[in-house]
Design a protein around this motif. Structure first.
Motif, mmCIF file in Angstrom:
data_model
loop_
_atom_site.group_PDB
_atom_site.id
_atom_site.type_symbol
_atom_site.label_atom_id
_atom_site.label_comp_id
_atom_site.label_asym_id
_atom_site.label_seq_id
_atom_site.Cartn_x
_atom_site.Cartn_y
_atom_site.Cartn_z
ATOM 1 N N UNK A 192 0.981 -1.423 0.691
ATOM 2 C CA UNK A 192 -0.221 -0.407 -0.045
ATOM 3 C C UNK A 192 1.037 1.208 -0.268
ATOM 4 N N UNK A 193 0.012 2.394 -0.713
ATOM 5 C CA UNK A 193 1.441 3.628 -0.527
ATOM 6 C C UNK A 193 1.136 3.875 0.623
ATOM 7 N N UNK A 194 0.379 3.637 1.864
ATOM 8 C CA UNK A 194 1.499 4.119 3.501
ATOM 9 C C UNK A 194 2.528 2.935 3.512
ATOM 10 N N UNK A 195 2.916 1.505 3.294
ATOM 11 C CA UNK A 195 4.298 0.969 3.043
ATOM 12 C C UNK A 195 5.410 1.464 2.348
ATOM 13 N N UNK A 196 5.403 2.641 1.896
ATOM 14 C CA UNK A 196 6.246 3.058 1.356
ATOM 15 C C UNK A 196 7.285 3.801 1.607
ATOM 16 N N UNK A 197 8.515 3.878 2.082
ATOM 17 C CA UNK A 197 9.288 4.006 2.910
ATOM 18 C C UNK A 197 10.835 4.162 1.770
ATOM 19 N N UNK A 198 11.971 5.161 2.086
ATOM 20 C CA UNK A 198 13.148 5.328 1.157
ATOM 21 C C UNK A 198 13.810 4.235 1.845
ATOM 22 N N UNK A 199 14.621 4.097 0.991
ATOM 23 C CA UNK A 199 15.732 3.229 0.706
ATOM 24 C C UNK A 199 17.035 3.302 1.892
ATOM 25 N N UNK A 200 17.081 4.396 2.525
ATOM 26 C CA UNK A 200 17.951 4.729 3.265
ATOM 27 C C UNK A 200 17.094 4.223 4.821
ATOM 28 N N UNK A 201 16.024 4.546 4.901
ATOM 29 C CA UNK A 201 14.915 4.121 6.245
ATOM 30 C C UNK A 201 14.589 2.380 6.016
ATOM 31 N N UNK A 202 14.760 1.987 4.819
ATOM 32 C CA UNK A 202 14.104 0.636 4.430
ATOM 33 C C UNK A 202 15.278 -0.374 4.728
ATOM 34 N N UNK A 203 16.864 0.004 4.793
ATOM 35 C CA UNK A 203 17.814 -0.442 4.554
ATOM 36 C C UNK A 203 18.876 -0.184 6.570
ATOM 37 N N UNK A 204 18.234 1.368 7.272
ATOM 38 C CA UNK A 204 19.372 1.823 7.661
ATOM 39 C C UNK A 204 19.672 0.046 8.999
ATOM 40 N N UNK A 205 19.323 -0.374 9.051
ATOM 41 C CA UNK A 205 19.444 -1.578 10.089
ATOM 42 C C UNK A 205 20.213 -2.620 9.149
ATOM 43 N N UNK A 206 20.242 -2.830 8.417
ATOM 44 C CA UNK A 206 20.970 -3.979 7.223
ATOM 45 C C UNK A 206 22.463 -4.362 7.180
ATOM 46 N N UNK A 207 23.451 -4.745 8.079
ATOM 47 C CA UNK A 207 24.472 -4.276 8.086
ATOM 48 C C UNK A 207 24.897 -4.677 6.781
ATOM 49 N N UNK A 208 24.530 -5.364 5.783
ATOM 50 C CA UNK A 208 25.149 -5.975 5.075
ATOM 51 C C UNK A 208 24.988 -5.049 3.783
ATOM 52 N N UNK A 209 24.130 -4.013 3.850
ATOM 53 C CA UNK A 209 23.770 -3.296 2.790
ATOM 54 C C UNK A 209 24.697 -1.449 3.599
ATOM 55 N N UNK A 210 24.544 -1.834 5.021
ATOM 56 C CA UNK A 210 24.817 0.046 4.998
ATOM 57 C C UNK A 210 25.263 0.416 4.847
ATOM 58 N N UNK A 211 26.544 0.459 4.693
ATOM 59 C CA UNK A 211 27.732 0.757 4.106
ATOM 60 C C UNK A 211 27.375 1.849 2.465
ATOM 61 N N UNK A 212 26.543 0.417 1.537
ATOM 62 C CA UNK A 212 26.420 0.616 0.064
ATOM 63 C C UNK A 212 25.592 1.693 0.303
ATOM 64 N N UNK A 213 23.995 2.051 0.782
ATOM 65 C CA UNK A 213 23.606 2.775 1.257
ATOM 66 C C UNK A 213 23.498 4.142 1.759
ATOM 67 N N UNK A 214 24.221 4.396 2.790
ATOM 68 C CA UNK A 214 25.299 5.069 3.031
ATOM 69 C C UNK A 214 25.896 6.101 2.111
ATOM 70 N N UNK A 215 26.767 5.402 1.112
ATOM 71 C CA UNK A 215 27.793 6.244 0.505
ATOM 72 C C UNK A 215 26.432 6.719 -0.308
ATOM 73 N N UNK A 216 25.584 6.117 -1.340
ATOM 74 C CA UNK A 216 24.963 6.688 -2.483
ATOM 75 C C UNK A 216 24.027 7.333 -1.702
#
Length: 841
Positions: free
Chosen positions: A122-146
């Protein structure tokens, strides 16, 4: 997508751009109508109602017309919206998830794929990738860089792996997933925004991993194959080698880098010619390889060139089969064939089989290299390489082989090419084997060019040595005669004054004797038996100091030029003798240019590699200092140049040369351990090249007593009372020397041989202060006499007198022996100075 009917367009989960635009237009239209109606009602009371009716009537007519025009296709509403709708439809249906954020990181747009990939239904479930992956250790560094790139208005992308999918409901398992995330700035009418994209690349990664594993398996299959394999470029550099061949060669695969090593390193010397000859052709060759342990490995190479530039690196791909006999599957016939092929191809001798017409039936690589390109099977062109003088003899030998005759004499022939070569050809008749056999003879060829050159060099050296020995012997006898003449004249001059009528005649005799002594010295120089005093010299300085002298020698019609290299190495030479060499060569150059020309003197260093390039067989390995004296004169034919260093050989007119000048030059250079060569062509001038060995300075020897005698003062007291034993086998020479020493006050005893000298010494109980002895004597020579006398008198002083060089006999003396030396012929004063210097030393 997600169960939607085919052809249906998924609506975006969030799209606030179109709604905002429509609301603004409605508000503007409504406001305009209200404002128009109010204006008419307030200011147009009389005609207000009528105006409103007219306006609404007109709007009604326009509306009805617009509906009919739209239905008939004459009018299209919202054209810009329709154009934008195509792009919007593309984004809405894209496989890549798209998220657009404004400057406050608020979601402006998110397509359906973004929701599917991130698990937002639903539209209400949409979140930015920065918020969505903030707690994913494997993706944190990549998202922070982007995210930092996005804030700076820059673009970028990253790939990362998550332990589980962002939309678990979309997968049957919780297998790891790979994602690619991209961000770029997006300029819109509403200001700068950020466009984020996300794509599930798990399937692509699995395909890549599968392809990589398949490639690894293929490489493993090739590496562990029962045959060797390698690929090489046009310069034979190895681009790839399999483990089997590396193991055969004793190599560690980790040390073999692409294009770092040449396959030629592993070829036996006899196999290199064949390998390079067939480098760019489909061939099957039996050759020998050399392993890292130095062992020979016979192999068969099956080569195929690759002409497609898009192919893998390596122009030639080669399969290598082991032919060592360790293969149990090989039959005796195959092993015998392998051994014969190895012998045939690896032989250092040129081998070919010929038919009666002289055509090549089969040949090895050495034969093809020796006779040039026209030597392939079936060719007769190799006979054209044989020069005419030997071609007829070869044809006669081939005719004898064709009729089966044995014992055919070998044929020496000259083979044309870049450099003429001499080949000795052996022909052997072979019986015909089989109905299809066309072979009648086996040809063996041996390159004897170097052997011939060595034979000629030895013959020339022996000839020059024989002439030198003859010249040296003559010079020695002449020195004895000249010593008698010089001593006799000196005695006569003591009894005649300047005004005496005979005085001038005596001076003429003395001058003639000195001139004869000069000629004898030239003969001794040629025979390398003259006395030399070598010291460390810089030839550039020596030639520069001679410039004024050389200018006078070269004359007014010749131009003298000097070219000297920097940092010239030192050499060991007698400076006086070397100056004589340069003077003589410049004088000869002047005489070779009667109409004038240019004489050039060049000095430079020559490394061992460059010295080999001159092609002089006699020149030994080493570094040299080169001195070139060249002229632009008449030059010399080869037969004259070959004899130019022989004594008494001259091309000048009678009375204008003794023929000893260049002989002396040759002897001096040889005695200095150097080499001299002449290059000349008629009409093109002559160049003399002198190679003197480079001298590496070391500790210099102490000055010998005899060297000090040469610088004795002119006012030296030459009288004395010492007891001297004079040993000389020539009676007249001995008598003159005894008389001269007695005149100085010495007590002189004489002996005619070494044996007699020992008897005299015994009679005197060894009470002798100095021995003056000839070197060459019958029964016992001078050096032997020295050794015998010093057994009882180790401190006995000794002077050798000889017409030969001091070095000619000093090398045969025990190491450390001290003695004086006086070269014949000598004057009475020179004898007295030498004796006085040795006694006072």
């Amino acid at each position: 997508m997600n169960g939607a009917a085919q052809g249906a367009i998924d609506k975006p989960l969030i799209d606030r751009t179109a709604a905002a635009s429509g609301v603004r237009r409605l508000l503007l239209l409504g406001g305009a109508l209200i404002l128009a109606g109010a204006s008419l009602a307030l200011f147009g009371r009389e005609y207000g109602e009528m105006a409103l009716l007219v306006i609404f009537g007109a709007l009604s007519v326009i509306g009805i017309g617009a509906i009919f025009a739209s239905a008939l296709g004459f009018m299209r509403f919202s054209a810009r919206a329709s154009d934008g709708g195509i792009a919007r439809d593309f984004l809405d249906t894209a496989r890549t998830g798209l998220l657009i954020l404004d400057r406050k990181s608020q979601v402006v747009y998110a397509n359906r794929a973004y929701g599917d990939l991130t698990g937002a239904a639903r539209p209400a479930d949409i979140r930015s990738l920065e918020r969505l992956l903030a707690r994913e250790a494997e993706a944190t560094e990549a998202i922070y860089y982007l995210a930092n790139l996005a804030r700076d208005g820059r673009s970028g992308q990253r790939e990362f792996r998550l332990a589980r999918s962002l939309a678990p409901s979309g997968r049957a398992d919780d297998a790891p997933c790979w994602y690619r995330v991209m961000v770029r700035p997006l300029a819109t009418r509403g200001g700068q925004m950020q466009a984020w994209q996300i794509l599930d690349i798990t399937a692509d990664r699995k395909h890549e991993e599968s392809s990589f594993q398949d490639l690894q398996h293929a490489i493993d299959y090739l590496d562990k194959a029962p045959a060797g394999f390698f690929a090489a470029d046009g310069e034979h550099r190895i681009a790839y080698i399999n483990a089997t061949l590396a193991e055969w060669l004793g190599l560690d695969l980790s040390d073999v880098k692409p294009y770092q090593r040449s396959f030629l390193e592993f070829l036996a010397p006899g196999s290199q010619a064949m390998f390079t000859e067939h480098a760019a052709a489909d061939t099957i060759d039996d050759i020998d390889l050399i392993t890292a342990a130095g062992k020979t490995l016979p192999v068969r190479l099956l080569r195929r060139p690759v002409n497609d530039d898009s192919a893998a690196p390596g122009m030639v791909r080669t399969l290598v089969l082991d032919r060592s006999g360790d293969n149990e599957a090989a039959t005796p016939v195959e092993l015998a064939e392998a051994r014969f092929t190895r012998f045939f191809n690896s032989s250092p001798m040129a081998i070919a089989t010929l038919n009666p017409g002289g055509r090549v039936v089969r040949s090895n690589a050495v034969f093809r290299r020796l006779f040039g390109g026209e030597t392939a099977e079936g060719a007769t062109g190799f006979q054209a390489a044989i020069r005419e003088a030997g071609r007829e003899a070869f044809r006669k030998a081939l005719a004898e082989a064709s009729v089966g005759r044995s014992g055919i004499a070998p044929v020496d022939a000259e083979v044309a090419g870049e450099g003429p070569r001499t080949v000795r050809l052996y022909l052997s008749a072979v019986p015909k084997v089989g109905a299809d056999s066309d072979e009648c003879a086996i040809l063996y060829g041996v390159d004897i060019t170097e052997q011939r050159a060595l034979e000629e060099q030895i013959a020339k050296s022996q000839k020059m040595q024989a002439i030198g020995n003859l010249a040296g012997g003559i010079a020695h006898d002449f020195n004895n005669v000249l010593t008698i003449i010089t001593a006799s004249v000196d005695f006569l001059l003591l009894n005649h004054r300047t005004g005496d009528p005979s005085f001038q005649d005596l001076l003429l005799i003395k001058q003639s004797a000195n001139r004869a002594a000069s000629l004898v010295r030239q003969l001794l120089a040629y025979s390398r038996r003259q006395t030399m005093r070598p010291k460390m010299l810089n030839l550039t300085d020596v030639v520069a100091d001679m410039h004024l002298l050389l200018k006078r020698v070269s004359g007014d019609h010749a131009t003298l030029e000097r070219q000297h290299a920097r940092d010239l190495w030192p050499v060991m030479a007698d400076i006086g003798q070397f100056e004589q060499v340069i003077t003589n060569l410049v004088q000869n150059a002047r005489d070779a240019m009667p109409d004038g020309g240019k004489i050039s003197i060049v000095t430079r260093n020559v490394l061992a590699a460059e010295a080999r390039g001159f092609g002089y067989a006699e020149l030994t390995e080493g570094d040299y200092v080169l001195v070139e004296v060249a002229d632009t004169g008449t030059g010399m034919p080869p037969d004259v140049a070959e004899r130019i260093f022989e004594p008494f050989f001259t091309t000048k007119e009678i009375g204008k040369g003794t023929g000893l000048g260049l002989s002396m030059v040759y002897g001096i250079i040889k005695q200095s351990n150097g080499f001299i060569f002449v290059d000349s062509r008629p009409g093109e001038g002559t160049t003399f090249r002198i190679f003197l060995p480079r001298f590496v300075p070391a500790e210099t020897a102490a000055t010998s007593p005899e060297a000090a005698a040469s610088v004795a003062g002119a006012k030296m007291d030459l009288s004395g009372t010492a007891t001297i034993l004079l040993v000389e086998d020539e009676d007249h020479v001995r008598a003159g020397n005894v008389r001269a020493l007695k005149m100085r006050g010495y007590d002189v005893h004489e002996a005619a041989s070494g044996v007699e000298a020992l008897e005299v010494m015994e009679e005197l109980d060894g009470k002798i202060d100095l021995v003056v002895s000839d070197v060459v004597m019958p029964e016992m020579d001078g050096p032997t006499l020295l050794r015998e006398m010093r057994k009882t008198r180790p401190d006995l002083k000794f002077i050798f007198v000889s017409g030969y060089a001091e070095d000619a006999f000093a090398k045969n003396m025990p190491e450390g022996e001290k003695f004086g030396f006086l070269a014949k012929p000598f004057s009475l004063r020179e004898l007295a100075v030498s004796v006085k210097t040795m006694l006072d030393g």
